[in-house]
Design a protein around this motif. Structure first.
Motif, mmCIF file in Angstrom:
data_model
loop_
_atom_site.group_PDB
_atom_site.id
_atom_site.type_symbol
_atom_site.label_atom_id
_atom_site.label_comp_id
_atom_site.label_asym_id
_atom_site.label_seq_id
_atom_site.Cartn_x
_atom_site.Cartn_y
_atom_site.Cartn_z
ATOM 1 N N VAL A 79 71.226 11.928 13.801
ATOM 2 C CA VAL A 79 71.930 11.159 14.910
ATOM 3 C C VAL A 79 71.442 9.943 14.503
ATOM 4 C CG1 VAL A 79 71.723 10.653 17.170
ATOM 5 C CG2 VAL A 79 71.253 12.994 16.536
ATOM 6 N N ASP A 80 72.572 9.006 14.199
ATOM 7 C CA ASP A 80 72.402 7.585 13.542
ATOM 8 C C ASP A 80 73.170 6.523 14.380
ATOM 9 O OD1 ASP A 80 72.095 5.366 12.064
ATOM 10 O OD2 ASP A 80 73.289 6.058 10.415
ATOM 11 N N THR B 154 55.984 -15.680 8.011
ATOM 12 C CA THR B 154 56.689 -14.891 6.957
ATOM 13 C C THR B 154 58.317 -15.253 7.273
ATOM 14 O OG1 THR B 154 57.126 -12.933 8.654
ATOM 15 C CG2 THR B 154 54.990 -13.038 7.325
ATOM 16 N N ASP B 155 59.028 -14.799 6.285
ATOM 17 C CA ASP B 155 60.471 -14.646 6.587
ATOM 18 C C ASP B 155 60.941 -13.604 7.405
ATOM 19 O OD1 ASP B 155 60.936 -16.936 4.930
ATOM 20 O OD2 ASP B 155 61.208 -15.728 3.203
ATOM 21 N N VAL B 156 62.048 -13.417 7.669
ATOM 22 C CA VAL B 156 62.566 -12.295 8.416
ATOM 23 C C VAL B 156 62.871 -11.141 7.515
ATOM 24 C CG1 VAL B 156 64.260 -11.442 9.902
ATOM 25 C CG2 VAL B 156 63.569 -13.756 10.106
ATOM 26 N N THR B 157 62.253 -9.937 7.773
ATOM 27 C CA THR B 157 62.459 -8.623 6.838
ATOM 28 C C THR B 157 63.321 -7.651 7.528
ATOM 29 O OG1 THR B 157 60.089 -8.734 6.237
ATOM 30 C CG2 THR B 157 61.210 -6.889 5.536
ATOM 31 N N LEU B 158 64.254 -6.912 6.922
ATOM 32 C CA LEU B 158 65.132 -6.173 7.779
ATOM 33 C C LEU B 158 64.846 -4.536 7.394
ATOM 34 C CD1 LEU B 158 68.722 -7.521 7.407
ATOM 35 C CD2 LEU B 158 67.193 -7.947 9.322
ATOM 36 N N SER B 159 64.917 -3.601 8.238
ATOM 37 C CA SER B 159 64.948 -2.125 7.825
ATOM 38 C C SER B 159 66.092 -1.602 8.508
ATOM 39 C CB SER B 159 63.722 -1.754 8.349
ATOM 40 O OG SER B 159 63.778 -0.356 8.124
ATOM 41 N N ARG B 160 66.650 -0.692 7.606
ATOM 42 C CA ARG B 160 67.651 0.108 8.149
ATOM 43 C C ARG B 160 67.252 1.666 8.116
ATOM 44 N NH1 ARG B 160 70.463 -4.135 5.968
ATOM 45 N NH2 ARG B 160 72.028 -4.991 7.105
ATOM 46 N N SER B 161 66.037 1.669 7.862
ATOM 47 C CA SER B 161 65.528 3.267 7.690
ATOM 48 C C SER B 161 65.232 3.711 9.207
ATOM 49 C CB SER B 161 64.327 3.222 6.781
ATOM 50 O OG SER B 161 64.687 2.627 5.662
ATOM 51 N N THR B 162 66.340 3.815 10.113
ATOM 52 C CA THR B 162 66.010 4.008 11.572
ATOM 53 C C THR B 162 66.657 5.443 12.030
ATOM 54 O OG1 THR B 162 67.839 2.642 11.890
ATOM 55 C CG2 THR B 162 65.862 1.706 11.759
ATOM 56 N N ARG B 163 67.192 5.973 11.015
ATOM 57 C CA ARG B 163 68.341 7.237 11.577
ATOM 58 C C ARG B 163 67.188 8.342 12.120
ATOM 59 N NH1 ARG B 163 70.875 6.582 6.732
ATOM 60 N NH2 ARG B 163 69.289 8.283 5.787
ATOM 61 N N ASN B 164 67.757 9.050 13.035
ATOM 62 C CA ASN B 164 67.002 10.411 13.390
ATOM 63 C C ASN B 164 67.388 11.462 12.255
ATOM 64 O OD1 ASN B 164 65.748 9.772 16.290
ATOM 65 N ND2 ASN B 164 68.120 9.073 16.364
ATOM 66 N N GLU B 165 66.693 11.727 11.546
ATOM 67 C CA GLU B 165 67.035 12.803 10.332
ATOM 68 C C GLU B 165 65.953 13.913 10.456
ATOM 69 O OE1 GLU B 165 67.233 10.540 6.931
ATOM 70 O OE2 GLU B 165 68.682 11.810 6.132
ATOM 71 N N ARG B 166 66.637 15.139 10.511
ATOM 72 C CA ARG B 166 65.651 16.368 10.655
ATOM 73 C C ARG B 166 66.068 17.435 9.356
ATOM 74 N NH1 ARG B 166 63.956 19.413 16.017
ATOM 75 N NH2 ARG B 166 62.355 20.751 15.115
ATOM 76 N N PRO C 40 77.065 3.192 21.583
ATOM 77 C CA PRO C 40 78.296 3.046 21.283
ATOM 78 C C PRO C 40 78.410 3.162 19.619
ATOM 79 C CG PRO C 40 78.047 0.922 22.389
ATOM 80 C CD PRO C 40 76.559 1.749 22.287
ATOM 81 N N GLY C 41 79.145 4.029 19.012
ATOM 82 C CA GLY C 41 79.400 4.192 17.657
ATOM 83 C C GLY C 41 78.369 5.259 16.968
ATOM 84 N N VAL C 42 77.576 5.750 17.810
ATOM 85 C CA VAL C 42 76.450 6.551 17.280
ATOM 86 C C VAL C 42 77.160 7.717 16.448
ATOM 87 C CG1 VAL C 42 76.207 8.221 19.052
ATOM 88 C CG2 VAL C 42 74.380 7.799 17.837
ATOM 89 N N ARG C 43 76.612 7.902 15.392
ATOM 90 C CA ARG C 43 77.005 9.207 14.578
ATOM 91 C C ARG C 43 76.097 10.266 14.670
ATOM 92 N NH1 ARG C 43 78.214 5.150 9.747
ATOM 93 N NH2 ARG C 43 79.855 3.910 10.796
ATOM 94 N N GLY C 44 76.830 11.278 14.564
ATOM 95 C CA GLY C 44 76.115 12.629 14.585
ATOM 96 C C GLY C 44 75.775 13.611 15.872
ATOM 97 N N LYS C 45 76.002 12.846 17.072
ATOM 98 C CA LYS C 45 75.857 13.554 18.223
ATOM 99 C C LYS C 45 76.687 13.015 19.411
ATOM 100 C CE LYS C 45 72.170 15.494 20.971
ATOM 101 N NZ LYS C 45 72.569 16.291 22.151
ATOM 102 N N SER C 46 77.355 13.715 20.158
ATOM 103 C CA SER C 46 77.975 13.015 21.458
ATOM 104 C C SER C 46 77.381 13.921 22.743
ATOM 105 C CB SER C 46 79.326 12.892 21.251
ATOM 106 O OG SER C 46 79.801 14.064 20.989
#
Ligand SMILES: Cc1cc2nc3c(=O)[nH]c(=O)nc-3n(C[C@H](O)[C@H](O)[C@H](O)COP(=O)(O)OP(=O)(O)OC[C@H]3O[C@@H](n4cnc5c(N)ncnc54)[C@H](O)[C@@H]3O)c2cc1C
Length: 465
Positions: free
Chosen positions: A194-195, A284-296, A378-384
């Motif tokens: 669910v992303d 510090t500078d700004v650091t990004l992370s996209r490793s935020t998906r619910n993944e099982r 909005p725009g979530v992938r994997g579950k509605s």
């Protein structure tokens, strides 16, 4: 005969699983491919360490139980970590309004940098057990579909076979376990995802003078607003610093541009965090992370599961980090391993299947909490949302609104969100009644700050340009 175990990964799940194993196994070796610093420092294998991490009381208790002679809590506090109680030590704007800071509600969160947490847990396990860390990368499993007998490792470009009675995969979200099992002929592990497209952006500031006692402050995203969820969390960490993490779901993502950082925080449902950092000195500078998906990965549901291998921590499931669950689930999973080992020992038939199922019960709680909220962005992938989800969400939203004005309801919800109580308890008749009756106090019109905190906020707010 002395038994041996191999653990892949020397982070939260791995070190705690190793501590559990050290009680019943003669030789416990933790394999780690990353260079491990000797003091709390960022490391390549823990990229999420640059973002805000909160340890729930359930996780703290599990760590103390697994490493009783390690003094983890004491060491953390001595190194500058803080304990901040839900709800007295936090200023929180939830989807249904500001939470009151009840003095008697006590669910202490441990707040510090992830690097400090990582180094402290590792040192405590190494210092109080016979566990050894070996610099090596696991590259496959040994054995058959019936029994895993060890791990193939790569060390300095050479491959080697390491045999063990039990292998624990604690290699995190990038785990190759599914692939390695497929090589042994075990395929078809059910998976789910669910992303919400959440992006995290984090930056460290020097805590402004006079603001040292300012509480952890958060403006959460509203999943029900039919627009991208945007949030911010400001947490004091050791070394007189504030770690600020912003979050934005698909369509509302923060960027790595430092100019955008304060702007994003000022544009949230309430500008308090933007105001707090508007004149603070960034370290510090700004650091990004996209490793935020619910993944099982539902390993516990695999039709065939070999003896001799279990997976724990992020190798099993990851969650939207805003709910602050991953480290605690890892610790509770290691505790499940410890309990099963104590019951039957390491060689009992079916041990790995039982551990996997016990660990899945903790995962279920965190997974349900995280995905049942994320499905609304909005725009979530994997579950509605299904019809049942809509009914349940209607109830929990109303309960959340009541929680902003009731200690009893707040405490009941905190027990569940801190993974200390079953979500079914929220259907207790007394809570049902309180929820149906609605809020007993009017909503707060602004953040519940003390007079001193208000003065700090005023003093830090930049004059309008
Ligand atoms: C942005 C962000 C914010 C978060 N905030 C929170 C929070 O507030 N609270 C919370 O509880 N959780 C939070 N989490 C989740 C938390 O970081 C993880 O749940 C936790 O680190 C899981 O621990 P782990 O030991 O399973 O895996 P990891 O911490 O990922 O560790 C895996 C280890 O295995 C090693 N490794 C990997 N592959 C191999 C191999 N083949 N051989 C040898 N070693 C290997 C890696 O180098 C690493 O040391 C957050 C996550 C993110 C991304």
């Amino acid at each position: 005969m002395s038994r041996s175990a191999v653990v892949i990964g020397a982070s939260m799940a791995g070190m705690l699983a190793a501590a559990a194993l050290s009680r019943v196994v003669g030789t416990v070796t933790v394999l780690e491919r990353d260079h491990l610093p000797t003091s709390p420092q960022a490391r390549k294998g823990l990229p999420q360490g640059r973002h805000a991490h909160i340890l729930l009381p359930s996780g703290r208790d599990a760590i103390e139980d697994l490493v009783p002679d390690g003094g983890v809590r004491k060491r953390l506090l001595a190194a500058g970590a803080r304990e901040m109680a839900l709800t007295s030590g936090l200023v929180t704007l939830g989807p249904e309004g500001w939470y009151r800071r009840w003095r008697h509600a006590s669910y202490p969160l441990i707040v510090c940098s992830r690097d400090l947490m990582d180094a402290t847990v590792r040192d405590a396990v190494l210092g109080s057990t016979g566990v050894q860390i070996r610099p090596a990368q696991a590259i496959g499993l040994l054995g058959t579909a019936q029994r895993v007998t060890g791990v193939r490792v790569a060390v300095d470009g050479q491959e080697e076979d390491l045999f063990a009675d039990l292998v624990v995969d604690a290699s995190g979200r990038g785990s190759r376990l599914e692939h390695w099992l497929a090589e042994l002929g075990i395929a078809g592990v059910p998976t789910d995802e669910v992303d919400s497209g959440l992006v995290y952006a984090s930056r460290i500031y020097r805590t402004p003078e006079g603001a040292e006692a300012f509480p952890l402050t958060q403006v959460t995203a509203d999943p029900f607003a039919a627009q991208p969820g945007r949030s911010a969390l400001l947490m004091p960490i050791e070394g007189g610093r504030w770690l600020v993490s912003l979050g934005g779901t698909r369509g509302g993502e923060p960027t790595a541009d430092s100019e955008d950082f304060v702007r994003f925080a000022l544009g949230l449902r309430h500008p308090i965090i933007g105001r707090l950092i508007s004149r603070a000195e960034p370290l510090t500078d700004v650091t990004l992370s996209r490793s935020t998906r619910n993944e099982r990965r539902y390993f516990e549901k695999a039709k065939v599961w070999p003896e001799g291998v279990v997976a724990l921590g992020d190798a099993v499931a990851t969650y939207n980090p805003v709910y602050g669950q991953g480290m605690s689930v890892a610790a509770l999973g290691a505790q499940a391993l410890s309990r099963e080992l104590a019951k039957t020992g390491i060689t009992a038939p079916g041990l790995s299947r039982r551990v996997q199922r016990a660990a899945a019960r903790v995962v279920n709680a965190a997974w349900t909490m995280s995905t049942s909220q994320d499905q609304w962005f909005p725009g979530v992938r994997g579950k509605s949302p299904t019809a049942a989800d809509r009914i349940l969400t209607g109830y929990t939203r109303r309960m959340t609104r009541v929680a902003t004005s009731s200690y009893r309801v707040t405490a009941a919800m905190c027990r569940v969100t801190t993974l200390q109580g079953d979500a079914l308890r929220l259907l207790h008749p007394a809570l049902l009644l309180a929820t149906l009756n609605g809020p007993v106090l009017p909503p707060l019109s602004g953040p519940p700050l003390t007079a001193e905190e208000r003065a700090v906020l005023r003093s830090l707010t930049a004059p309008p340009a």
